[in-house]
Design a protein around this motif. Structure first.
Motif, short mmCIF file in Angstrom:
data_model
loop_
_atom_site.label_atom_id
_atom_site.label_comp_id
_atom_site.label_asym_id
_atom_site.label_seq_id
_atom_site.Cartn_x
_atom_site.Cartn_y
_atom_site.Cartn_z
N ASP A 99 0.81 -1.22 0.00
CA ASP A 99 0.00 0.00 0.00
C ASP A 99 0.85 1.27 0.00
O ASP A 99 0.36 2.34 -0.36
N LEU A 100 2.11 1.17 0.41
CA LEU A 100 2.97 2.35 0.45
C LEU A 100 3.31 2.86 -0.94
O LEU A 100 3.73 4.01 -1.09
N GLU A 101 3.10 2.03 -1.96
CA GLU A 101 3.42 2.43 -3.33
C GLU A 101 2.20 2.97 -4.07
O GLU A 101 2.28 3.26 -5.26
N ASN A 102 1.10 3.16 -3.37
CA ASN A 102 -0.13 3.67 -3.94
C ASN A 102 0.08 5.12 -4.40
O ASN A 102 0.76 5.91 -3.73
N ASP A 103 -0.53 5.50 -5.51
CA ASP A 103 -0.40 6.86 -6.04
C ASP A 103 -0.91 7.91 -5.07
O ASP A 103 -0.36 9.01 -5.00
N ASP A 104 -1.98 7.61 -4.33
CA ASP A 104 -2.52 8.56 -3.37
C ASP A 104 -1.53 8.85 -2.25
O ASP A 104 -1.44 9.99 -1.77
N ILE A 105 -0.79 7.85 -1.85
CA ILE A 105 0.23 8.03 -0.80
C ILE A 105 1.34 8.93 -1.31
O ILE A 105 1.76 9.87 -0.64
N ILE A 106 1.81 8.66 -2.49
CA ILE A 106 2.88 9.45 -3.09
C ILE A 106 2.44 10.90 -3.26
O ILE A 106 3.18 11.83 -2.96
N LYS A 107 1.21 11.10 -3.73
CA LYS A 107 0.67 12.44 -3.90
C LYS A 107 0.58 13.17 -2.56
O LYS A 107 0.95 14.35 -2.46
N ALA A 108 0.11 12.49 -1.52
CA ALA A 108 0.00 13.11 -0.20
C ALA A 108 1.37 13.49 0.35
O ALA A 108 1.50 14.54 0.98
N LEU A 109 2.37 12.69 0.09
CA LEU A 109 3.72 13.00 0.58
C LEU A 109 4.32 14.19 -0.15
O LEU A 109 5.10 14.95 0.43
#
Length: 130
Positions: A99-109
């Motif tokens: 789940d850490l590689e999810n696009d939403d996570i990357i965008k939030a970071l």
């Protein structure tokens, strides 16, 4: 306890049960010895950290992998950006590594340091220029 034993050490189980104010049958607080005793009686295998396959991460491990603090990870969980689960309420959060590689996570970071809430056009400034 059975579901926690598959993912947590006895020390983590003790901390969780005591934090939740769950008592033993004799109304005592939990210790690692008491947890181990229950596991032996009920034939529940202990968690083996050496056998951890990396599929599930703690909040601290996820934070280290993302290069952020645990507070940032907790905020993403609370905001519903990062999926996570607890074996029981009050237990440590468990996060799937994939789940850490999810696009939403990357965008939030990438939005790090920016306000999370949009400002309304009708909102008056708190400190107007005088």
């Amino acid at each position: 306890m059975e579901s926690m034993a598959t993912r947590f050490s006895d020390a983590d189980i003790v901390a969780t049960l005591n934090r939740m104010d769950v008592r033993t049958g004799q109304d005592k607080t939990w210790t690692a010895h008491r947890v181990a005793s229950i596991r032996r009686v009920r034939r529940i295998h202990a968690f083996r950290s050496a056998e951890k396959d990396g599929a599930w991460l703690t909040m601290r491990e996820a934070a280290a992998k993302l290069g952020v603090t645990s507070h940032v990870v907790r905020r993403m969980i609370q905001d519903g950006i990062l999926p996570a689960e607890q074996v029981v309420p009050g237990a440590p959060w468990q996060i799937q590594a994939e789940d850490l590689e999810n696009d939403d996570i990357i965008k939030a970071l990438r939005q790090k340091g920016r306000p999370r809430h949009t400002v309304s056009r009708d909102q008056l400034p708190m400190f107007p220029d005088t």
